[in-house]
Design a protein around this motif. Structure first.
Motif, PDB file in Angstrom:
ATOM      1  N   SER A 123       0.724  -1.102  -0.184  1.00 15.67           N
ATOM      2  CA  SER A 123       0.133   0.167  -0.040  1.00 15.67           C
ATOM      3  C   SER A 123       0.809   1.099   0.077  1.00 15.67           C
ATOM      4  CB  SER A 123      -0.838   0.054   1.176  1.00 15.67           C
ATOM      5  OG  SER A 123       0.066   0.220   2.296  1.00 15.67           O
ATOM      6  N   ALA A 124       0.274   2.350  -0.461  1.00 14.30           N
ATOM      7  CA  ALA A 124       1.265   3.761  -0.252  1.00 14.30           C
ATOM      8  C   ALA A 124       1.589   3.862   0.941  1.00 14.30           C
ATOM      9  CB  ALA A 124       0.342   4.716  -1.040  1.00 14.30           C
ATOM     10  N   HIS A 125       0.638   3.585   2.132  1.00 10.89           N
ATOM     11  CA  HIS A 125       1.088   3.999   3.419  1.00 10.89           C
ATOM     12  C   HIS A 125       2.379   3.094   3.856  1.00 10.89           C
ATOM     13  CE1 HIS A 125       0.604   3.543   7.858  1.00 10.89           C
ATOM     14  NE2 HIS A 125       0.401   4.800   7.673  1.00 10.89           N
ATOM     15  N   GLY A 126       2.248   1.757   3.699  1.00 10.29           N
ATOM     16  CA  GLY A 126       3.281   0.821   3.912  1.00 10.29           C
ATOM     17  C   GLY A 126       4.509   1.278   3.210  1.00 10.29           C
ATOM     18  N   ALA A 127       4.572   1.560   2.039  1.00 13.19           N
ATOM     19  CA  ALA A 127       5.513   2.045   1.038  1.00 13.19           C
ATOM     20  C   ALA A 127       6.248   3.024   1.637  1.00 13.19           C
ATOM     21  CB  ALA A 127       5.112   2.022  -0.291  1.00 13.19           C
ATOM     22  N   ILE A 128       5.735   3.985   2.047  1.00 12.09           N
ATOM     23  CA  ILE A 128       6.387   5.408   2.585  1.00 12.09           C
ATOM     24  C   ILE A 128       6.765   5.121   3.899  1.00 12.09           C
ATOM     25  CG2 ILE A 128       5.982   7.736   3.365  1.00 12.09           C
ATOM     26  CD1 ILE A 128       3.359   7.730   1.401  1.00 12.09           C
TER      27      ILE A 128
END
Length: 177
Positions: free
Chosen positions: A50-55
Motif C-alpha cells: 500500500s502507499a502507506h506501507g511503502a512510505i
C-alpha cells in the motif's frame, strides 16, 4: 540537477498511484534523495505494498542510508478507478488540489518528510472523486507563494489533456518564480 522526482504506478487491480518526491536541499544531494525515494516507492508499490506501507518502508531506508541526513518529501495519491476513492498520503509535502465541477478543494496536511525520525506515519486523507474531477499534485516550488493562481487555472481548464495541464502549470510556475 533537480531535487524533484515524479512517478505513476499501476498497482494490482484498479489502483493507480501518482507521487512526487522532493529531496531536501539543492543540487546533486537533493536529486539523489528524491530519486532514491521514488525508486524504492515504485518498486514497493509495484510489488503490492500500500502507499502507506511503502512510505513507511522508504522512511526506514532513508534513515539507514548513511550517517548524513537523507530527507525527502513524499506526496502520493492512490486512486481506485472503480470506486473513485482517492487516498492522499503526505510526508512533508506541499498542498494538493482537486477540481470537482466548479469548486477547488485543497488537501493540506501537516507531516514530517521521510528520513527524519524512525517511526513516522504519513498524513492520510480519503476523498471520493467523481467522473471529470482533476487531481493536481505539485512541488513546494509551485506553491511557494500564493496558490490562488492555481485555483484560477484549474477552474478555467477546459480540455481533458492532463499532460497539457501539467505543462501549463509548470510553465506558469516557472514564470512566477
Amino acid at each position: 540537477l533537480c531535487g524533484d522526482s515524479v512517478s505513476f504506478v499501476s498497482g494490482t487491480g484498479p489502483i493507480k498511484t501518482a507521487f512526487i518526491s522532493d529531496g531536501m536541499g539543492t543540487g546533486a544531494r537533493a536529486a539523489i534523495d528524491s530519486t532514491m525515494t521514488s525508486s524504492i516507492l515504485e518498486r514497493l508499490l509495484e510489488g503490492g505494498f500500500s502507499a502507506h506501507g511503502a512510505i513507511k518502508a522508504v522512511n526506514s531506508a532513508m534513515i539507514m542510508k548513511s550517517t548524513d541526513a537523507s530527507i525527502a518529501t513524499v506526496d502520493a495519491v492512490s486512486i481506485n478507478l472503480y470506486s473513485g476513492t482517492a487516498d492522499f498520503y503526505k510526508a512533508g509535502a506541499a498542498v494538493s488540489f482537486i477540481r470537482s465541477a466548479d469548486e477547488i478543494f485543497i488537501i493540506r496536511q501537516e507531516s514530517l518528510p521521510v528520513g527524519i525520525i524512525r517511526n513516522i506515519s504519513p498524513a492520510h486523507t480519503t476523498v471520493s472523486l467523481s467522473p471529470g474531477d482533476i487531481v493536481l499534485l505539485v512541488s513546494d516550488g509551485v506553491t511557494a507563494e500564493d496558490c490562488g493562481w492555481i485555483n484560477d487555472e484549474l477552474l478555467s481548464w477546459s480540455t481533458n489533456n492532463m499532460q497539457d495541464l501539467a505543462c501549463h502549470i509548470a510553465s506558469l510556475a516557472k514564470l512566477r518564480s
